[in-house]
Design a protein around this motif. Structure first.
Motif: not given
Length: 179
Positions: A15-31, A35-45
């Protein structure tokens, strides 16, 4: 033969090996463009200012800038969904979550004309909505404002003005919270 698949119980080293931290802005924009961004959203009580309901907010950044929206965001690589969402919610609003429950059998696609970086190519989010109960004192970060506590009564007044994703999942969360 060594097991190369760790999908049931990955080691902390993997798991630690898979963690990337922050990507530089240009690389993140290209991503984001590619590709679609997998995200998770919360509707909390939440209980807040003598009201009990589902917490929604107004976003201060694109996509969904100025819209009534939920908390959440991209799933962090190298984190279990529960851990990624728990950390994200803690950072966005200072709440601890528990009794996490998925509101959809599959991710829901949202296509945005807007994007956070002004590249003009829009954004494709693949969102999985969750419900959870909360504890702690609400304190929104700088990217969110105007906490709204959505009760059944208030929802019936505003539901037609909400984005389909927010309307559909707020209704599911309200039914779970108050059944």
């Amino acid at each position: 033969m060594e097991n190369k698949y760790h999908d049931n119980n990955p080691s902390k080293n993997l798991l630690a090996k898979l963690r990337t931290g922050f990507l530089e802005k240009e690389r993140y924009i290209t991503t984001v463009i590619s590709i679609p961004r997998p995200s998770h959203d919360l509707f909390p009580l939440i209980e807040y200012e003598n009201k009990k309901g589902i917490l929604l907010i107004k976003r201060k950044i694109e996509p969904a800038k100025g819209m009534i929206w939920c908390l959440g965001g991209k799933h962090e690589r190298g984190y279990f969904i529960r851990d990624s969402l728990t950390e994200l919610i803690k950072n966005e609003c200072n709440l601890n979550i528990y009794d996490l429950f998925c509101l959809s059998g599959e991710p829901q696609d949202i296509f945005w004309e807007e994007d956070s970086f002004g590249h003009g190519k829009g954004t494709h989010d693949s969102c999985t909505p969750y419900f959870a109960r909360t504890e702690g004192k609400l304190k929104l970060d700088k990217l969110h404002s105007t906490p709204l506590i959505i009760t059944q009564e208030y929802f019936s007044k505003i539901k037609d003005d909400l984005h389909w994703y927010i309307r559909e999942n707020t209704e599911k969360a309200l039914n779970l919270a108050f059944r």
